[in-house]
Design a protein around this motif. Structure first.
Motif, mmCIF file in Angstrom:
data_model
loop_
_atom_site.group_PDB
_atom_site.id
_atom_site.type_symbol
_atom_site.label_atom_id
_atom_site.label_comp_id
_atom_site.label_asym_id
_atom_site.label_seq_id
_atom_site.Cartn_x
_atom_site.Cartn_y
_atom_site.Cartn_z
ATOM 1 N N THR A 180 1.640 5.101 86.473
ATOM 2 C CA THR A 180 1.832 6.077 85.406
ATOM 3 C C THR A 180 1.642 7.498 85.925
ATOM 4 O O THR A 180 0.563 7.831 86.435
ATOM 5 C CB THR A 180 0.816 5.825 84.267
ATOM 6 O OG1 THR A 180 0.900 4.460 83.871
ATOM 7 C CG2 THR A 180 1.088 6.724 83.085
ATOM 8 N N ALA A 181 2.662 8.325 85.793
ATOM 9 C CA ALA A 181 2.548 9.728 86.176
ATOM 10 C C ALA A 181 1.628 10.435 85.192
ATOM 11 O O ALA A 181 1.771 10.279 83.985
ATOM 12 C CB ALA A 181 3.921 10.390 86.179
ATOM 13 N N VAL A 182 0.653 11.189 85.712
ATOM 14 C CA VAL A 182 -0.289 11.895 84.850
ATOM 15 C C VAL A 182 -0.207 13.408 84.998
ATOM 16 O O VAL A 182 -0.739 14.143 84.167
ATOM 17 C CB VAL A 182 -1.744 11.412 85.075
ATOM 18 C CG1 VAL A 182 -1.897 9.957 84.666
ATOM 19 C CG2 VAL A 182 -2.180 11.608 86.512
ATOM 20 N N GLU A 183 0.451 13.878 86.056
ATOM 21 C CA GLU A 183 0.576 15.322 86.296
ATOM 22 C C GLU A 183 1.705 15.536 87.287
ATOM 23 O O GLU A 183 1.973 14.679 88.125
ATOM 24 C CB GLU A 183 -0.740 15.861 86.881
ATOM 25 C CG GLU A 183 -0.741 17.335 87.187
ATOM 26 C CD GLU A 183 -2.057 17.789 87.836
ATOM 27 O OE1 GLU A 183 -2.074 18.931 88.310
ATOM 28 O OE2 GLU A 183 -3.024 17.020 87.882
ATOM 29 N N PHE A 184 2.385 16.687 87.186
ATOM 30 C CA PHE A 184 3.394 16.996 88.193
ATOM 31 C C PHE A 184 3.552 18.496 88.342
ATOM 32 O O PHE A 184 3.195 19.274 87.468
ATOM 33 C CB PHE A 184 4.742 16.339 87.864
ATOM 34 C CG PHE A 184 5.533 17.034 86.790
ATOM 35 C CD1 PHE A 184 6.509 17.969 87.131
ATOM 36 C CD2 PHE A 184 5.296 16.785 85.451
ATOM 37 C CE1 PHE A 184 7.236 18.615 86.141
ATOM 38 C CE2 PHE A 184 6.011 17.421 84.462
ATOM 39 C CZ PHE A 184 6.986 18.348 84.810
ATOM 40 N N LYS A 185 4.073 18.893 89.492
ATOM 41 C CA LYS A 185 4.437 20.279 89.791
ATOM 42 C C LYS A 185 5.809 20.228 90.448
ATOM 43 O O LYS A 185 6.193 19.203 91.019
ATOM 44 C CB LYS A 185 3.438 20.916 90.760
ATOM 45 C CG LYS A 185 2.051 21.088 90.181
ATOM 46 C CD LYS A 185 1.121 21.734 91.188
ATOM 47 C CE LYS A 185 -0.255 21.918 90.580
ATOM 48 N NZ LYS A 185 -1.175 22.581 91.513
ATOM 49 N N THR A 186 6.536 21.338 90.391
ATOM 50 C CA THR A 186 7.844 21.388 91.031
ATOM 51 C C THR A 186 7.916 22.533 92.025
ATOM 52 O O THR A 186 7.163 23.504 91.945
ATOM 53 C CB THR A 186 8.978 21.573 89.999
ATOM 54 O OG1 THR A 186 8.769 22.797 89.295
ATOM 55 C CG2 THR A 186 9.040 20.415 89.025
ATOM 56 N N GLN A 187 8.829 22.395 92.967
ATOM 57 C CA GLN A 187 9.124 23.441 93.943
ATOM 58 C C GLN A 187 10.637 23.444 94.117
ATOM 59 O O GLN A 187 11.228 22.421 94.464
ATOM 60 C CB GLN A 187 8.448 23.123 95.279
ATOM 61 C CG GLN A 187 8.800 24.114 96.372
ATOM 62 C CD GLN A 187 8.344 23.634 97.736
ATOM 63 O OE1 GLN A 187 8.428 22.452 98.056
ATOM 64 N NE2 GLN A 187 7.852 24.562 98.530
ATOM 65 N N LEU A 188 11.263 24.596 93.863
ATOM 66 C CA LEU A 188 12.708 24.705 94.036
ATOM 67 C C LEU A 188 13.033 24.954 95.499
ATOM 68 O O LEU A 188 12.467 25.835 96.128
ATOM 69 C CB LEU A 188 13.268 25.838 93.177
ATOM 70 C CG LEU A 188 13.239 25.591 91.675
ATOM 71 C CD1 LEU A 188 13.727 26.813 90.929
ATOM 72 C CD2 LEU A 188 14.075 24.382 91.319
ATOM 73 N N VAL A 189 13.909 24.131 96.025
ATOM 74 C CA VAL A 189 14.432 24.265 97.387
ATOM 75 C C VAL A 189 15.940 24.081 97.242
ATOM 76 O O VAL A 189 16.489 24.488 96.235
ATOM 77 C CB VAL A 189 13.758 23.238 98.343
ATOM 78 C CG1 VAL A 189 12.312 23.614 98.604
ATOM 79 C CG2 VAL A 189 13.818 21.826 97.806
ATOM 80 N N ARG B 169 5.554 12.936 96.730
ATOM 81 C CA ARG B 169 6.498 14.046 96.874
ATOM 82 C C ARG B 169 7.887 13.431 96.785
ATOM 83 O O ARG B 169 8.292 12.659 97.654
ATOM 84 C CB ARG B 169 6.307 14.758 98.203
ATOM 85 C CG ARG B 169 7.256 15.914 98.410
ATOM 86 C CD ARG B 169 6.924 16.612 99.708
ATOM 87 N NE ARG B 169 7.933 17.579 100.047
ATOM 88 C CZ ARG B 169 7.946 18.274 101.182
ATOM 89 N NH1 ARG B 169 6.997 18.098 102.076
ATOM 90 N NH2 ARG B 169 8.896 19.130 101.423
ATOM 91 N N VAL B 170 8.587 13.765 95.713
ATOM 92 C CA VAL B 170 9.896 13.182 95.425
ATOM 93 C C VAL B 170 10.934 14.299 95.432
ATOM 94 O O VAL B 170 10.716 15.361 94.845
ATOM 95 C CB VAL B 170 9.869 12.469 94.051
ATOM 96 C CG1 VAL B 170 11.244 11.936 93.696
ATOM 97 C CG2 VAL B 170 8.835 11.345 94.051
ATOM 98 N N PHE B 171 12.054 14.052 96.081
ATOM 99 C CA PHE B 171 13.118 15.051 96.171
ATOM 100 C C PHE B 171 14.284 14.677 95.273
ATOM 101 O O PHE B 171 14.753 13.533 95.297
ATOM 102 C CB PHE B 171 13.612 15.195 97.614
ATOM 103 C CG PHE B 171 14.715 16.191 97.764
ATOM 104 C CD1 PHE B 171 14.467 17.554 97.660
ATOM 105 C CD2 PHE B 171 16.014 15.775 97.987
ATOM 106 C CE1 PHE B 171 15.503 18.478 97.787
ATOM 107 C CE2 PHE B 171 17.045 16.688 98.113
ATOM 108 C CZ PHE B 171 16.790 18.045 98.010
ATOM 109 N N LYS B 172 14.736 15.644 94.491
ATOM 110 C CA LYS B 172 15.933 15.479 93.668
ATOM 111 C C LYS B 172 16.966 16.482 94.168
ATOM 112 O O LYS B 172 16.745 17.687 94.142
ATOM 113 C CB LYS B 172 15.621 15.735 92.194
ATOM 114 C CG LYS B 172 16.826 15.546 91.295
ATOM 115 C CD LYS B 172 16.477 15.759 89.839
ATOM 116 C CE LYS B 172 17.698 15.535 88.967
ATOM 117 N NZ LYS B 172 17.393 15.796 87.560
#
Length: 77
Positions: A18-27, A47-50
């Motif tokens: 279960t994901a409980v927190e996330f942050k994003t970074q634009l690349v 660390r997951v890349f979309k």
């Protein structure tokens, strides 16, 4: 969507994921840093890349850190 990738790398299955927190970074796409509860008091940082929409690729697990706690800060890695 990356649970199977983690299970393959760890060689085990997780009843709780279960994901409980996330942050994003634009690349050239988006990196997602996700804190995941995997049972008991154990957490993992993923660390997951979309990729960009026009590339039409699946989410990919870039790296992960195990043996984390609920209170460990979710940071770039």
């Amino acid at each position: 969507k990356v649970k199977a990738q983690i299970e393959e790398k760890e060689g085990k299955s997780f009843d709780v994921f279960t994901a409980v927190e996330f942050k994003t970074q634009l690349v050239a796409g988006t990196n997602y840093f996700i804190k995941v509860h995997v049972g008991n008091e154990e957490f993992m940082h993923l660390r997951v890349f979309k990729s960009l929409p026009h590339e039409n690729e699946q989410l990919s697990l870039h790296s992960y850190q195990g043996s984390k706690t609920k209170h460990d800060e979710l940071a770039y890695f």
